[in-house]
Design a protein around this motif. Structure first.
Motif, PDB file in Angstrom:
ATOM      1  N   GLY A  24      38.948  77.007  49.979  1.00  0.00           N
ATOM      2  CA  GLY A  24      39.338  77.323  51.350  1.00  0.00           C
ATOM      3  C   GLY A  24      38.273  76.901  52.343  1.00  0.00           C
ATOM      4  N   ILE A  25      38.117  75.591  52.530  1.00  0.00           N
ATOM      5  CA  ILE A  25      37.088  75.052  53.418  1.00  0.00           C
ATOM      6  C   ILE A  25      37.655  74.876  54.816  1.00  0.00           C
ATOM      7  N   ASP A  26      36.925  75.369  55.799  1.00  0.00           N
ATOM      8  CA  ASP A  26      37.234  75.138  57.213  1.00  0.00           C
ATOM      9  C   ASP A  26      36.027  74.466  57.847  1.00  0.00           C
ATOM     10  N   LEU A  27      36.244  73.273  58.394  1.00  0.00           N
ATOM     11  CA  LEU A  27      35.126  72.520  58.981  1.00  0.00           C
ATOM     12  C   LEU A  27      35.647  71.666  60.123  1.00  0.00           C
ATOM     13  N   SER A  28      34.947  71.714  61.250  1.00  0.00           N
ATOM     14  CA  SER A  28      35.280  70.886  62.403  1.00  0.00           C
ATOM     15  C   SER A  28      34.057  70.061  62.776  1.00  0.00           C
ATOM     16  N   VAL A  34      26.490  64.528  63.992  1.00  0.00           N
ATOM     17  CA  VAL A  34      25.963  64.298  62.646  1.00  0.00           C
ATOM     18  C   VAL A  34      25.862  65.653  61.957  1.00  0.00           C
ATOM     19  N   VAL A  35      26.669  65.824  60.917  1.00  0.00           N
ATOM     20  CA  VAL A  35      26.672  67.071  60.153  1.00  0.00           C
ATOM     21  C   VAL A  35      26.108  66.783  58.774  1.00  0.00           C
ATOM     22  N   VAL A  36      25.053  67.487  58.404  1.00  0.00           N
ATOM     23  CA  VAL A  36      24.467  67.371  57.069  1.00  0.00           C
ATOM     24  C   VAL A  36      24.984  68.526  56.219  1.00  0.00           C
ATOM     25  N   VAL A  37      25.484  68.192  55.039  1.00  0.00           N
ATOM     26  CA  VAL A  37      26.010  69.187  54.106  1.00  0.00           C
ATOM     27  C   VAL A  37      25.030  69.324  52.954  1.00  0.00           C
ATOM     28  N   MET A  38      24.582  70.544  52.714  1.00  0.00           N
ATOM     29  CA  MET A  38      23.635  70.821  51.634  1.00  0.00           C
ATOM     30  C   MET A  38      24.212  71.876  50.706  1.00  0.00           C
ATOM     31  N   GLY A  39      23.632  71.938  49.533  1.00  0.00           N
ATOM     32  CA  GLY A  39      24.052  72.922  48.555  1.00  0.00           C
ATOM     33  C   GLY A  39      23.679  72.457  47.166  1.00  0.00           C
ATOM     34  N   ALA A  40      23.694  73.391  46.231  1.00  0.00           N
ATOM     35  CA  ALA A  40      23.324  73.077  44.855  1.00  0.00           C
ATOM     36  C   ALA A  40      24.376  72.206  44.196  1.00  0.00           C
ATOM     37  N   SER A  41      23.999  71.600  43.089  1.00  0.00           N
ATOM     38  CA  SER A  41      24.942  70.821  42.297  1.00  0.00           C
ATOM     39  C   SER A  41      26.124  71.692  41.899  1.00  0.00           C
ATOM     40  N   ASP A 215      15.509  65.872  61.433  1.00  0.00           N
ATOM     41  CA  ASP A 215      15.332  64.898  62.510  1.00  0.00           C
ATOM     42  C   ASP A 215      16.648  64.474  63.158  1.00  0.00           C
ATOM     43  N   VAL A 216      17.717  64.408  62.367  1.00  0.00           N
ATOM     44  CA  VAL A 216      18.919  63.708  62.819  1.00  0.00           C
ATOM     45  C   VAL A 216      20.131  64.623  62.983  1.00  0.00           C
ATOM     46  N   ALA A 217      20.249  65.646  62.139  1.00  0.00           N
ATOM     47  CA  ALA A 217      21.473  66.454  62.142  1.00  0.00           C
ATOM     48  C   ALA A 217      21.637  67.244  63.431  1.00  0.00           C
ATOM     49  N   ASP A 218      22.870  67.329  63.890  1.00  0.00           N
ATOM     50  CA  ASP A 218      23.217  68.273  64.944  1.00  0.00           C
ATOM     51  C   ASP A 218      23.494  69.653  64.358  1.00  0.00           C
ATOM     52  N   ARG A 219      23.946  69.649  63.096  1.00  0.00           N
ATOM     53  CA  ARG A 219      24.313  70.913  62.450  1.00  0.00           C
ATOM     54  C   ARG A 219      24.142  70.742  60.948  1.00  0.00           C
ATOM     55  N   VAL A 220      23.731  71.808  60.277  1.00  0.00           N
ATOM     56  CA  VAL A 220      23.631  71.843  58.823  1.00  0.00           C
ATOM     57  C   VAL A 220      24.676  72.815  58.293  1.00  0.00           C
ATOM     58  N   VAL A 221      25.432  72.350  57.310  1.00  0.00           N
ATOM     59  CA  VAL A 221      26.432  73.173  56.638  1.00  0.00           C
ATOM     60  C   VAL A 221      25.951  73.389  55.218  1.00  0.00           C
ATOM     61  N   PHE A 222      25.888  74.643  54.798  1.00  0.00           N
ATOM     62  CA  PHE A 222      25.439  74.966  53.442  1.00  0.00           C
ATOM     63  C   PHE A 222      26.614  75.480  52.627  1.00  0.00           C
ATOM     64  N   VAL A 227      32.772  77.211  48.789  1.00  0.00           N
ATOM     65  CA  VAL A 227      33.018  77.687  50.152  1.00  0.00           C
ATOM     66  C   VAL A 227      31.809  77.339  51.018  1.00  0.00           C
ATOM     67  N   ILE A 228      31.990  77.377  52.323  1.00  0.00           N
ATOM     68  CA  ILE A 228      30.882  77.228  53.261  1.00  0.00           C
ATOM     69  C   ILE A 228      30.256  78.598  53.476  1.00  0.00           C
ATOM     70  N   LEU A 229      28.992  78.708  53.125  1.00  0.00           N
ATOM     71  CA  LEU A 229      28.289  79.987  53.220  1.00  0.00           C
ATOM     72  C   LEU A 229      27.546  80.155  54.536  1.00  0.00           C
ATOM     73  N   GLU A 230      27.167  79.027  55.144  1.00  0.00           N
ATOM     74  CA  GLU A 230      26.346  79.130  56.351  1.00  0.00           C
ATOM     75  C   GLU A 230      26.439  77.833  57.141  1.00  0.00           C
ATOM     76  N   GLU A 231      26.474  77.941  58.458  1.00  0.00           N
ATOM     77  CA  GLU A 231      26.392  76.805  59.374  1.00  0.00           C
ATOM     78  C   GLU A 231      25.386  77.159  60.450  1.00  0.00           C
ATOM     79  N   ALA A 232      24.496  76.226  60.768  1.00  0.00           N
ATOM     80  CA  ALA A 232      23.474  76.510  61.769  1.00  0.00           C
ATOM     81  C   ALA A 232      22.873  75.212  62.265  1.00  0.00           C
ATOM     82  N   SER A 233      22.134  75.312  63.357  1.00  0.00           N
ATOM     83  CA  SER A 233      21.344  74.171  63.806  1.00  0.00           C
ATOM     84  C   SER A 233      20.244  73.917  62.771  1.00  0.00           C
ATOM     85  N   PRO A 234      19.699  72.696  62.718  1.00  0.00           N
ATOM     86  CA  PRO A 234      18.608  72.452  61.769  1.00  0.00           C
ATOM     87  C   PRO A 234      17.438  73.419  61.930  1.00  0.00           C
TER      88      PRO A 234
END
Length: 276
Positions: A24-28, A34-41, A215-222, A227-234
């Protein structure tokens, strides 16, 4: 600041057999963002990207890229109409992979012009002119006639970026573009991506490159557990992560045990990134 949405993902689900990867991913994502997506394998990052441009077919939810919206549920489009909509999405949101996936029997220029000619029907002379401009843009004008085997990994990835740009996309999806490179080759690829960001390209980047994200991201999505656990500025994400899994992830990828603890610290400290 961009005000028009380039990508909208709503309630996206994807399973492989009994394994539910996206829950159930919601992302805009706005145009030019520039959105950077991070998270474990195993957190679902790559699957999400592949669902956005339909390299994988979502089980349900919806994907909108620019003005093309596809309902992936049982009431969504079918047959030729759906195929036409998917082609529209694929032309607007292109993928740059971990592995370069270049045609080994084609030169750098031939790799770049293949899709404009075969997919878009561009005249060869126009495609060659476009390909030469794009190779120059990624710093490889002098490598146009070289085959992939004669290029370094970083050069091959830059050819792959030029190939993606040859489709004149509105969104570029990067799936860990430096993960297959030796550390000394990371920077040449990241610099090309920085230049794309400065030019206003909409980008969704799955990466563990912390400095690039800062340096580059406007937002980081974790992401974690599909699921998306967190969204924030870098700044917020890298200095004050709120979720325990994000705190652990950052401590492990940065080696910095001073990452802010806000809650759930005992649970986070008990596991590893792979557990998350």
């Amino acid at each position: 600041m961009p005000t028009t949405t380039a990508v909208q993902v709503t309630d996206l689900h994807k399973s492989f057999g009994p394994l539910e990867v996206l829950k159930g991913i919601d992302l805009s994502v706005a145009r030019g963002e520039v959105v950077v997506v991070m998270g474990a394998s195993g957190s679902g990052k790559t699957t999400m990207l592949r669902c956005i441009n339909f390299l994988e077919t979502p089980d349900r939810g919806s994907v909108t890229v620019c003005d093309t919206s596809i309902d992936c549920g049982p009431g969504g489009p079918r047959g030729r109409h759906r195929a036409k909509m998917v082609r529209s999405v694929c032309r607007r949101a292109v993928m740059v992979f971990q592995q370069f996936n270049l045609f080994p029997h084609k030169t750098a220029l031939q790799n770049v012009i293949e899709a404009p000619i075969t997919v878009k029907g561009m005249p060869k002379s126009d495609a060659v002119a476009l390909g030469e401009r794009l190779l120059d843009r990624v710093g490889l004008a002098d490598k146009r006639d070289e085959y992939p085997s004669r290029l370094s990994g970083g050069q091959q990835q830059r050819v792959a970026i030029a190939r993606a740009l040859a489709m004149e996309p509105e969104v570029v999806l990067f799936d860990e573009p430096t993960s297959s490179l030796d550390p000394e080759l990371h920077e040449e690829v990241l610099q090309t991506m920085r230049e794309l960001a400065r030019d206003g390209m909409t980008m969704i980047v799955v990466t563990h490159e912390v400095k690039f994200a800062q340096d580059v991201a406007d937002r980081v999505v974790f992401m974690g557990g599909g699921v998306i656990l967190e969204e924030a500025s870098p700044v917020e994400f890298f200095t004050r992560p709120q979720h325990a899994r994000a705190q652990l992830f950052l401590r492990q990828v940065t080696g910095d045990n001073r990452v802010h603890h806000s809650r759930g610290d005992a649970a986070a400290d008990a596991g590893t990134v792979e557990d998350l």
